[in-house]
Design an enzyme around this catalytic site. Structure first.
Site, mmCIF file in Angstrom:
data_model
loop_
_atom_site.group_PDB
_atom_site.id
_atom_site.type_symbol
_atom_site.label_atom_id
_atom_site.label_comp_id
_atom_site.label_asym_id
_atom_site.label_seq_id
_atom_site.Cartn_x
_atom_site.Cartn_y
_atom_site.Cartn_z
ATOM 1 N N HIS A 106 0.961 -1.063 0.016
ATOM 2 C CA HIS A 106 0.151 0.000 0.092
ATOM 3 C C HIS A 106 0.904 1.147 -0.128
ATOM 4 C CE1 HIS A 106 -1.508 3.410 2.756
ATOM 5 N NE2 HIS A 106 -2.476 3.254 1.882
ATOM 6 N N ARG A 110 -0.037 12.592 -0.456
ATOM 7 C CA ARG A 110 -1.225 13.502 -0.465
ATOM 8 C C ARG A 110 -0.947 14.762 -0.091
ATOM 9 N NH1 ARG A 110 -1.530 10.012 3.541
ATOM 10 N NH2 ARG A 110 -1.802 10.925 5.808
ATOM 11 N N HIS A 175 -7.422 -4.384 18.359
ATOM 12 C CA HIS A 175 -8.645 -5.662 18.746
ATOM 13 C C HIS A 175 -7.769 -7.024 18.547
ATOM 14 C CE1 HIS A 175 -9.223 -5.185 14.477
ATOM 15 N NE2 HIS A 175 -9.898 -6.379 14.551
#
Length: 299
Positions: A106, A110, A175
């Site tokens: 990935h 920006r 998590h």
């Protein structure tokens, strides 16, 4: 130098073209382009390669959106943006290979600028790249991080360690109590010492992604694999989905502010599986991954 949004936009468009050409050269398949317009101002070019020779799916997205006012969700945390027009632009990409021995990757770069008459513009750059292996190879991880370190060096010795740590901290599944992968670089809110310096760094990160990734693809793409490896890859892709939908700020911001859903969810793997209470066999290559992705200094 005053921030030059047009110059940044031209770089980003060229970067999207270059990365698509480089991925096509490795894969053989072509990208399909989907140009879109945003009702509130701006638009983008989403490009997707599907079921290629090497990549099951690769998405490379350019977007440039602008408006007269920021959404309330954005100005709540940054009151200095209230009452300003804004431009946000970037290139974001995710590559999901067929072969489980080739990692998923990935990258994102920006630029954001908010302006109002009579005031200095508020602007910053952000971005980075990260790697998500299913089977760990030390030489691949070292190459990935060495490339990241080397592109950072001209900008200061502390840059790579700082942005590596930020990446490790960001791509973490609370998590699950585990990293998403082996990290790389992550930076945001970059606006010092000046525009030229920050823009040069963003360009180095954008160009450095394929230098870091493609040699790994070439090294692993022809390795033989079977149903076991494929099933493990699909299971681990579940972690990618969990991170993007639960923790990723960009995904959540895009969905909450009426962004283009198809482009935002382009990062999702095309096939994925979950298995209740899955436990890999002790001593297996699959079991080794949990240790491999723990945070460490690779270079």
């Amino acid at each position: 130098m005053k921030p030059d949004a047009h110059q940044v936009k031209q770089f980003l468009l060229n970067l999207q073209d270059t990365i698509c050409q480089q991925l096509t050269a490795v894969d053989g398949a072509e990208f399909v382009e989907d140009s879109w317009q945003r009702e509130g101002g701006g638009g983008g070019r989403s490009r997707v390669l599907r079921n290629g020779g090497v990549f099951e799916q690769a998405g490379v997205n350019f977007s440039h959106v602008h408006g007269e006012a920021m959404p309330a969700s954005a100005t709540a945390h940054r009151p200095e943006l209230a009452g300003r027009s804004f431009e946000a632009m970037g290139v974001s990409l995710v590559v999901h290979p067929h072969n489980p021995y080739v990692p998923t990757s990935h990258a994102n770069v920006r630029f954001f600028i908010a302006e109002k008459p009579g005031a200095e513009p508020v602007w910053w750059f952000g971005g980075g790249f990260d790697l998500t292996p299913f089977y760990g190879f030390e030489e691949d991880a070292i190459h990935w991080h060495r490339t990241a370190r080397d592109l950072c060096l001209p900008f200061g010795k502390d840059v790579y360690p700082r942005y590596k740590k930020w990446c490790d901290d960001y791509f973490y599944l609370k998590h699950r109590n585990e990293q998403r992968g082996i990290g790389g670089l992550f930076f945001d809110d970059l606006n010092t010492p000046d525009f030229d310096h920050c823009f040069a760094f963003m360009q180095a990160v954008g160009k450095g992604y394929t230098d870091a990734y493609l040699p790994i693809v070439e090294r692993r793409k022809a390795m033989a694999y079977g149903e076991r490896e494929r099933n493990f890859q699909l299971y681990r892709r579940g972690r990618y989905v969990e991170f993007n939908l639960v923790w990723d700020r960009g995904t959540l911001f895009g969905l909450q502010t009426g962004g283009r859903t198809e482009s935002i969810l382009m990062s999702m793997p095309p096939l994925v599986r979950w298995e209740y209470d899955y436990q890999p066999k002790d001593g297996s290559p699959e079991a080794a991954l949990s240790e491999f992705i723990k945070v460490r200094d690779w270079v």
